[in-house]
Design an enzyme around this catalytic site. Structure first.
Site, mmCIF file in Angstrom:
data_model
loop_
_atom_site.group_PDB
_atom_site.id
_atom_site.type_symbol
_atom_site.label_atom_id
_atom_site.label_comp_id
_atom_site.label_asym_id
_atom_site.label_seq_id
_atom_site.Cartn_x
_atom_site.Cartn_y
_atom_site.Cartn_z
ATOM 1 N N ASP A 32 2.111 31.814 40.936
ATOM 2 C CA ASP A 32 0.833 31.616 40.250
ATOM 3 C C ASP A 32 -0.250 31.246 41.260
ATOM 4 O O ASP A 32 -0.135 30.229 41.951
ATOM 5 C CB ASP A 32 0.938 30.490 39.213
ATOM 6 C CG ASP A 32 -0.360 30.330 38.454
ATOM 7 O OD1 ASP A 32 -0.614 31.145 37.549
ATOM 8 O OD2 ASP A 32 -1.149 29.414 38.783
ATOM 9 N N TYR A 37 -8.158 28.589 44.615
ATOM 10 C CA TYR A 37 -7.221 27.746 45.364
ATOM 11 C C TYR A 37 -7.392 27.950 46.878
ATOM 12 O O TYR A 37 -6.773 27.237 47.673
ATOM 13 C CB TYR A 37 -5.760 28.024 44.948
ATOM 14 C CG TYR A 37 -5.464 27.805 43.477
ATOM 15 C CD1 TYR A 37 -6.333 27.082 42.661
ATOM 16 C CD2 TYR A 37 -4.316 28.329 42.898
ATOM 17 C CE1 TYR A 37 -6.073 26.910 41.313
ATOM 18 C CE2 TYR A 37 -4.043 28.146 41.537
ATOM 19 C CZ TYR A 37 -4.933 27.444 40.761
ATOM 20 O OH TYR A 37 -4.674 27.263 39.421
ATOM 21 N N LYS A 65 -6.444 34.690 39.194
ATOM 22 C CA LYS A 65 -7.415 34.337 38.147
ATOM 23 C C LYS A 65 -8.856 34.622 38.589
ATOM 24 O O LYS A 65 -9.219 34.348 39.743
ATOM 25 C CB LYS A 65 -7.285 32.840 37.799
ATOM 26 C CG LYS A 65 -5.840 32.431 37.527
ATOM 27 C CD LYS A 65 -5.668 30.986 37.096
ATOM 28 C CE LYS A 65 -4.199 30.610 37.102
ATOM 29 N NZ LYS A 65 -3.741 30.010 38.351
ATOM 30 N N HIS A 98 -10.045 32.341 34.383
ATOM 31 C CA HIS A 98 -9.522 31.023 34.763
ATOM 32 C C HIS A 98 -10.003 29.914 33.815
ATOM 33 O O HIS A 98 -9.230 29.062 33.401
ATOM 34 C CB HIS A 98 -9.940 30.722 36.208
ATOM 35 C CG HIS A 98 -9.122 29.679 36.884
ATOM 36 N ND1 HIS A 98 -8.919 29.647 38.243
ATOM 37 C CD2 HIS A 98 -8.442 28.616 36.402
ATOM 38 C CE1 HIS A 98 -8.149 28.622 38.550
ATOM 39 N NE2 HIS A 98 -7.847 27.975 37.453
HETATM 40 N N1 NAP Z 1 -5.186 27.488 34.939
HETATM 41 C C1 NAP Z 1 -5.604 26.331 35.371
HETATM 42 O O1 NAP Z 1 -6.744 25.899 35.123
HETATM 43 C C2 NAP Z 1 -4.676 25.497 36.183
HETATM 44 C C3 NAP Z 1 -4.952 24.124 36.378
HETATM 45 C C4 NAP Z 1 -4.048 23.360 37.097
HETATM 46 C C5 NAP Z 1 -2.908 23.954 37.608
HETATM 47 N N2 NAP Z 1 -2.675 25.307 37.445
HETATM 48 C C6 NAP Z 1 -1.470 25.965 38.022
HETATM 49 O O2 NAP Z 1 -0.329 25.226 37.638
HETATM 50 C C7 NAP Z 1 0.371 24.810 38.816
HETATM 51 C C8 NAP Z 1 1.108 23.508 38.579
HETATM 52 O O3 NAP Z 1 0.240 22.467 38.192
HETATM 53 P P1 NAP Z 1 -0.250 21.309 39.174
HETATM 54 O O4 NAP Z 1 -0.233 21.788 40.573
HETATM 55 O O5 NAP Z 1 -1.525 20.826 38.611
HETATM 56 O O6 NAP Z 1 0.768 20.132 38.971
HETATM 57 P P2 NAP Z 1 2.354 19.911 38.776
HETATM 58 O O7 NAP Z 1 3.108 21.129 39.088
HETATM 59 O O8 NAP Z 1 2.496 19.279 37.455
HETATM 60 O O9 NAP Z 1 2.618 18.775 39.845
HETATM 61 C C9 NAP Z 1 2.527 19.024 41.212
HETATM 62 C C10 NAP Z 1 2.822 17.707 41.919
HETATM 63 O O10 NAP Z 1 4.167 17.295 41.632
HETATM 64 C C11 NAP Z 1 4.887 17.116 42.846
HETATM 65 N N3 NAP Z 1 6.261 17.564 42.607
HETATM 66 C C12 NAP Z 1 6.718 18.841 42.607
HETATM 67 N N4 NAP Z 1 8.040 18.869 42.366
HETATM 68 C C13 NAP Z 1 8.431 17.584 42.189
HETATM 69 C C14 NAP Z 1 9.689 16.976 41.942
HETATM 70 N N5 NAP Z 1 10.775 17.724 41.804
HETATM 71 N N6 NAP Z 1 9.734 15.628 41.819
HETATM 72 C C15 NAP Z 1 8.604 14.892 41.942
HETATM 73 N N7 NAP Z 1 7.391 15.406 42.197
HETATM 74 C C16 NAP Z 1 7.294 16.758 42.326
HETATM 75 C C17 NAP Z 1 4.164 17.958 43.871
HETATM 76 O O11 NAP Z 1 4.353 17.412 45.167
HETATM 77 P P3 NAP Z 1 4.750 18.284 46.482
HETATM 78 O O12 NAP Z 1 4.009 19.560 46.462
HETATM 79 O O13 NAP Z 1 4.316 17.362 47.584
HETATM 80 O O14 NAP Z 1 6.244 18.464 46.439
HETATM 81 C C18 NAP Z 1 2.712 17.794 43.416
HETATM 82 O O15 NAP Z 1 2.179 16.560 43.861
HETATM 83 C C19 NAP Z 1 -0.748 24.755 39.862
HETATM 84 O O16 NAP Z 1 -0.267 24.647 41.170
HETATM 85 C C20 NAP Z 1 -1.493 26.000 39.546
HETATM 86 O O17 NAP Z 1 -0.823 27.146 40.060
HETATM 87 C C21 NAP Z 1 -3.538 26.056 36.720
#
Ligand code: NAP
Length: 313
Positions: A32, A37, A65, A98
């Site tokens: 994704d 980004y 996006k 997005h």
């Molecule tokens: N469409 C939108 O508007 C939108 C908005 C937000 C996000 N997104 C997409 O969704 C993806 C995921 O959401 P997100 O990045 O906001 O947050 P997330 O996946 O909920 O959390 C990411 C965080 O969790 C940590 N983490 C990952 N695996 C873990 C584990 N097994 N144990 C503990 N901590 C862990 C990561 O650290 P490390 O990387 O240091 O391991 C990072 O700090 C994004 O990267 C993006 O691609 C889309």
């Protein structure tokens, strides 16, 4: 769409290439990404390294996006082409609007992705409707540059508006969804209308300084009991609800463990549902709190109530 994908938001230059390569080698078939980004080049470099030795292009699902500054219909295809060029790909499997928030278009330069006036206030585009942009997305699909089209951060009302105007149902609505924000009504509407949900921030993102969902005692307890780790429990919760789930990590061991699915029992699933007390949900991604702030009430969260503008559609 493969159910577990790798998120790439906030994956820094110098780490995201290795993360994507590691993920694909660990079995991920879904990446994704997004223009905003600022890491398409590295994501694309990793994909290039893996095709065809690790995976065939047709077996990999790549999402990107359309950023908010390219909502004007004439900008939709050029924006997609720019992202494809950065990724080094011929097509995307999924292209999403997005956010349901058009910004003014100033130029294609990086500095104008978030256009501001002299006072530093965000410049919104108050003329382009979501229907205008959705119609351009429908045309884009006909070019073959994208296999499917969808939206992100759309409410039920916005989905209804674009479907009513065009008769074309988005393949996907990518939304924030985790045990503190189950979004039951929106999920039910999407299920009824055959719109797939992709759950973003499935681990709660970890950015706000609040207790991380992986650190909630109920989540830790279930993890301990099932011999998994707390993130696997949260991912399993989303999977059980039928979503695709896209946890982000740049840590090799977490990239691997997040992909290893565990199955939640009905009892454990119910126990996770109880994290929302008295209907009080927590949304981490609220654009009015960004810098610069987006002065719009999108989700009717408490912090958005005084916003000068309602969502535009
Ligand atoms: N469409 C939108 O508007 C939108 C908005 C937000 C996000 N997104 C997409 O969704 C993806 C995921 O959401 P997100 O990045 O906001 O947050 P997330 O996946 O909920 O959390 C990411 C965080 O969790 C940590 N983490 C990952 N695996 C873990 C584990 N097994 N144990 C503990 N901590 C862990 C990561 O650290 P490390 O990387 O240091 O391991 C990072 O700090 C994004 O990267 C993006 O691609 C889309």
């Amino acid at each position: 769409m493969p159910q577990i994908g790798l998120g790439t938001w906030l994956s820094q230059p110098g780490e995201v290439e290795q993360a994507v390569e590691h993920a694909i080698k660990a079995g991920y078939k879904h990446i994704d990404g997004a223009k905003i980004y600022h890491n398409h080049n590295e994501v694309g470099a990793a994909i290039k390294k893996c095709i065809p030795s690790v995976i065939k292009r047709e077996d990999l699902w790549v999402t990107s996006k359309l950023w908010n500054n390219a909502h004007k219909p004439e900008n939709v295809q050029p924006a997609c082409e720019q992202s494809l060029k950065e990724l080094g790909l011929d097509y995307l499997d999924l292209y999403l609007i997005h956010w349901p928030v058009p910004f003014q278009f100033v130029s294609w330069e990086k500095k104008d992705l978030v256009p501001k006036d002299e006072a530093g206030k965000l410049l919104l585009d108050r003329e382009t409707s979501l229907v205008d942009t959705w119609k351009a997305m429908i045309e884009l699909k006909k070019t073959g540059l994208v296999k499917s089209i969808g939206v992100s951060n759309f409410t039920k009302e916005m989905l209804e508006a674009i479907i009513k105007a065009t008769g074309v149902v988005p393949s996907v609505n990518q939304i924030e969804a985790h045990p503190l924000l189950p979004q039951d009504d929106l999920v039910e509407y999407c299920n009824q209308n055959k719109i797939n949900i992709t759950a973003y921030s499935p681990l709660g993102n970890n950015l706000t300084g609040q207790t991380k969902i992986v650190d909630y005692p109920q989540v830790r307890e279930i993890a301990q009991k099932t011999g998994s780790d707390p993130a696997q429990v949260l991912i399993a919760w989303g999977v059980k609800r039928g979503y695709s789930v896209i946890p982000k990590s740049v840590t090799p061991s977490r990239i691997e463990s997040n992909f290893k699915q565990v199955v939640l029992s009905d009892e454990d699933y119910e126990s996770i549902n109880q994290l929302v007390k008295d209907g009080k949900t927590t949304r981490f991604n609220v654009p009015i709190t960004y810098d610069p702030s987006w002065p719009i009430n999108l989700f009717d969260e408490e912090v958005e109530k005084e916003a000068p503008l309602r969502a535009i559609f």
